[in-house]
Each structure stands twice: as structure tokens, then as C-alpha cells.
Design a protein around this motif. Structure first.
Motif, PDB file in Angstrom:
ATOM      1  N   HIS A   1       0.837  -1.207   0.000  1.00 13.16           N
ATOM      2  CA  HIS A   1       0.000   0.000   0.000  1.00 13.16           C
ATOM      3  C   HIS A   1       0.872   1.257   0.000  1.00 13.16           C
ATOM      4  CE1 HIS A   1      -3.826  -1.994   0.274  1.00 13.16           C
ATOM      5  NE2 HIS A   1      -3.485  -2.642   1.373  1.00 13.16           N
ATOM      6  N   ARG A   2       1.944   1.254   0.777  1.00 11.03           N
ATOM      7  CA  ARG A   2       2.838   2.421   0.827  1.00 11.03           C
ATOM      8  C   ARG A   2       3.503   2.683  -0.519  1.00 11.03           C
ATOM      9  NH1 ARG A   2       6.684   0.953   4.887  1.00 11.03           N
ATOM     10  NH2 ARG A   2       5.155  -0.290   5.973  1.00 11.03           N
ATOM     11  N   LYS A   3       3.902   1.630  -1.202  1.00 11.75           N
ATOM     12  CA  LYS A   3       4.613   1.796  -2.475  1.00 11.75           C
ATOM     13  C   LYS A   3       3.764   2.474  -3.540  1.00 11.75           C
ATOM     14  CE  LYS A   3       8.232  -1.646  -2.260  1.00 11.75           C
ATOM     15  NZ  LYS A   3       8.881  -2.747  -2.965  1.00 11.75           N
ATOM     16  N   THR A   4       2.458   2.282  -3.471  1.00  5.79           N
ATOM     17  CA  THR A   4       1.577   2.914  -4.464  1.00  5.79           C
ATOM     18  C   THR A   4       0.866   4.133  -3.889  1.00  5.79           C
ATOM     19  OG1 THR A   4      -0.267   1.471  -3.882  1.00  5.79           O
ATOM     20  CG2 THR A   4       1.168   0.755  -5.697  1.00  5.79           C
ATOM     21  N   HIS A   5       1.346   4.627  -2.758  1.00  7.65           N
ATOM     22  CA  HIS A   5       0.759   5.801  -2.099  1.00  7.65           C
ATOM     23  C   HIS A   5      -0.725   5.592  -1.804  1.00  7.65           C
ATOM     24  CE1 HIS A   5       4.539   7.750  -3.043  1.00  7.65           C
ATOM     25  NE2 HIS A   5       4.375   7.368  -4.295  1.00  7.65           N
ATOM     26  N   ASN A   6      -1.081   4.346  -1.483  1.00  9.20           N
ATOM     27  CA  ASN A   6      -2.463   3.944  -1.143  1.00  9.20           C
ATOM     28  C   ASN A   6      -3.455   4.149  -2.280  1.00  9.20           C
ATOM     29  OD1 ASN A   6      -1.880   3.025   1.477  1.00  9.20           O
ATOM     30  ND2 ASN A   6      -1.906   5.114   2.238  1.00  9.20           N
ATOM     31  N   TYR A   7      -3.018   3.943  -3.514  1.00  9.34           N
ATOM     32  CA  TYR A   7      -3.924   4.014  -4.661  1.00  9.34           C
ATOM     33  C   TYR A   7      -4.068   2.648  -5.316  1.00  9.34           C
ATOM     34  CZ  TYR A   7      -4.011   9.086  -4.551  1.00  9.34           C
ATOM     35  OH  TYR A   7      -4.201  10.389  -4.179  1.00  9.34           O
ATOM     36  N   CYS A   8      -5.227   2.417  -5.899  1.00  8.06           N
ATOM     37  CA  CYS A   8      -5.528   1.181  -6.629  1.00  8.06           C
ATOM     38  C   CYS A   8      -4.756   1.167  -7.947  1.00  8.06           C
ATOM     39  CB  CYS A   8      -7.032   1.104  -6.885  1.00  8.06           C
ATOM     40  SG  CYS A   8      -7.540  -0.259  -7.925  1.00  8.06           S
ATOM     41  N   VAL A   9      -4.176   0.026  -8.334  1.00  7.61           N
ATOM     42  CA  VAL A   9      -3.382  -0.058  -9.557  1.00  7.61           C
ATOM     43  C   VAL A   9      -4.227  -0.118 -10.823  1.00  7.61           C
ATOM     44  CG1 VAL A   9      -1.389  -1.121  -8.443  1.00  7.61           C
ATOM     45  CG2 VAL A   9      -3.159  -2.573  -9.434  1.00  7.61           C
ATOM     46  N   VAL A  10      -5.545  -0.288 -10.693  1.00  6.30           N
ATOM     47  CA  VAL A  10      -6.401  -0.337 -11.882  1.00  6.30           C
ATOM     48  C   VAL A  10      -7.040   1.014 -12.152  1.00  6.30           C
ATOM     49  CG1 VAL A  10      -8.465  -1.360 -12.902  1.00  6.30           C
ATOM     50  CG2 VAL A  10      -6.824  -2.807 -11.751  1.00  6.30           C
ATOM     51  N   CYS A  11      -7.810   1.529 -11.194  1.00  8.13           N
ATOM     52  CA  CYS A  11      -8.519   2.792 -11.440  1.00  8.13           C
ATOM     53  C   CYS A  11      -7.623   4.005 -11.179  1.00  8.13           C
ATOM     54  CB  CYS A  11      -9.792   2.874 -10.601  1.00  8.13           C
ATOM     55  SG  CYS A  11      -9.509   2.930  -8.824  1.00  8.13           S
ATOM     56  N   LEU A  12      -6.552   3.837 -10.411  1.00  6.42           N
ATOM     57  CA  LEU A  12      -5.566   4.881 -10.110  1.00  6.42           C
ATOM     58  C   LEU A  12      -6.134   6.069  -9.343  1.00  6.42           C
ATOM     59  CD1 LEU A  12      -3.746   4.967 -13.571  1.00  6.42           C
ATOM     60  CD2 LEU A  12      -3.133   3.604 -11.572  1.00  6.42           C
ATOM     61  N   THR A  13      -7.385   5.977  -8.879  1.00  5.38           N
ATOM     62  CA  THR A  13      -7.981   7.104  -8.162  1.00  5.38           C
ATOM     63  C   THR A  13      -8.470   6.725  -6.768  1.00  5.38           C
ATOM     64  OG1 THR A  13     -10.132   6.636  -9.174  1.00  5.38           O
ATOM     65  CG2 THR A  13      -8.737   8.273 -10.257  1.00  5.38           C
ATOM     66  N   ASN A  14      -9.013   5.529  -6.597  1.00  2.89           N
ATOM     67  CA  ASN A  14      -9.550   5.119  -5.299  1.00  2.89           C
ATOM     68  C   ASN A  14      -8.443   4.638  -4.367  1.00  2.89           C
ATOM     69  OD1 ASN A  14     -12.162   5.667  -6.086  1.00  2.89           O
ATOM     70  ND2 ASN A  14     -12.512   3.580  -6.813  1.00  2.89           N
ATOM     71  N   LYS A  15      -8.727   4.719  -3.075  1.00  3.27           N
ATOM     72  CA  LYS A  15      -7.784   4.266  -2.061  1.00  3.27           C
ATOM     73  C   LYS A  15      -7.673   2.743  -2.105  1.00  3.27           C
ATOM     74  CE  LYS A  15      -7.060   4.188   2.884  1.00  3.27           C
ATOM     75  NZ  LYS A  15      -7.614   4.430   4.202  1.00  3.27           N
ATOM     76  N   SER A  16      -6.438   2.236  -2.061  1.00  6.44           N
ATOM     77  CA  SER A  16      -6.244   0.783  -2.042  1.00  6.44           C
ATOM     78  C   SER A  16      -6.589   0.252  -0.662  1.00  6.44           C
ATOM     79  CB  SER A  16      -4.803   0.425  -2.412  1.00  6.44           C
ATOM     80  OG  SER A  16      -3.902   0.928  -1.468  1.00  6.44           O
ATOM     81  N   GLU A  17      -7.392  -0.823  -0.644  1.00  6.06           N
ATOM     82  CA  GLU A  17      -7.882  -1.382   0.610  1.00  6.06           C
ATOM     83  C   GLU A  17      -7.594  -2.874   0.728  1.00  6.06           C
ATOM     84  OE1 GLU A  17     -11.755   1.500   0.813  1.00  6.06           O
ATOM     85  OE2 GLU A  17     -11.556  -0.011  -0.756  1.00  6.06           O
TER      86      GLU A  17
END
Length: 132
Positions: free
Chosen positions: A47-63
């Protein structure tokens, strides 16, 4: 078997996946994640490596963390941070997800084309776009 008016009738299960497995041995779904403490650390790092973003939509928070395939948990190669919506609707859609009948615990995986897309989304979030 149940009897209706004397005839033997096979009952339908209320929950089709509940009950005995079709495989002779018990399925251990949690074995895919290994040591729970190490897995939690890996999830936090992803999660930290992608700054808590989803790798598909690139806008929503990764959960959540999605495994494109099981057995080799490398962030950005086989495991990816994702939001709930993308994980349910895109990652596991019939277009992008291949189910293994032979080995459902370890054999399920994403298609090669979708894995390439996931890796590109991860690279964009982790390293940014490099100009040459």
C-alpha cells in the motif's frame, strides 16, 4: 435424498459452495498467504509503495491486496494493491480471471494480458512515467 410422494428426489443445497468439497482432501485456502505476520507487513509495504492508490482505477484508495497468481508473492509482479470495487468487479471478472478445476487453491490466476496491465499500473504509481 428426500422423498416427495414416495419418489426419491435429490435436494438442492441452499448454498451451493457449502458442504463437502468435491476434492478428496480438505482445501486449505489460507495456505496461499503463508505466515500471517509476514503477510501483514507485505500488505502494508504494498500500500505504501503505491501511495495507497488502486493499480487499476488509479484514483480510489487501495484497501486490499490482489494475487494475480499464487505461490510467488512479489509486490508489483504477482501481488497488487486494489480498492474493493475494482477487486470485485474487474480483477475477478470472467474476462480477467481463470479458474482452475484441477487445483482451485493454487491454480486460479489472472490472464497474462491483465497481469501486464496490472504491472503497468503499479509502475506508474510506484516509479512514475520516465521520459527518455
Amino acid at each position: 435424498m428426500a422423498r416427495i410422494n414416495g419418489a426419491r428426489v435429490k435436494r438442492k443445497r441452499r448454498y451451493p459452495t457449502a458442504g463437502k468439497s468435491r476434492l478428496p482432501r480438505q482445501l486449505n485456502w489460507n495456505a496461499r498467504y503463508g505466515n500471517p505476520k509476514q503477510y501483514k507487513k507485505q500488505v502494508a509495504i504494498a500500500h505504501r509503495k503505491t501511495h495507497n492508490y488502486c493499480v487499476v482505477c488509479l484514483t480510489n484508495k487501495s484497501e486490499e491486496i490482489h494475487h494475480a497468481y499464487y505461490g510467488n508473492d512479489i509486490i508489483g509482479i504477482s501481488t497488487f494493491p486494489t480498492c474493493y470495487r475494482c477487486h470485485d468487479e474487474i480483477f475477478h471478472s470472467s474476462i480477467n480471471w481463470i479458474k482452475s478445476r484441477i487445483n482451485p487453491v493454487w491454480g486460479n490466476r489472472n490472464t497474462d494480458e491483465f497481469i501486464t496491465r496490472l504491472r503497468l499500473g503499479y509502475q506508474l504509481l510506484y516509479g512514475g512515467i520516465k521520459h527518455f
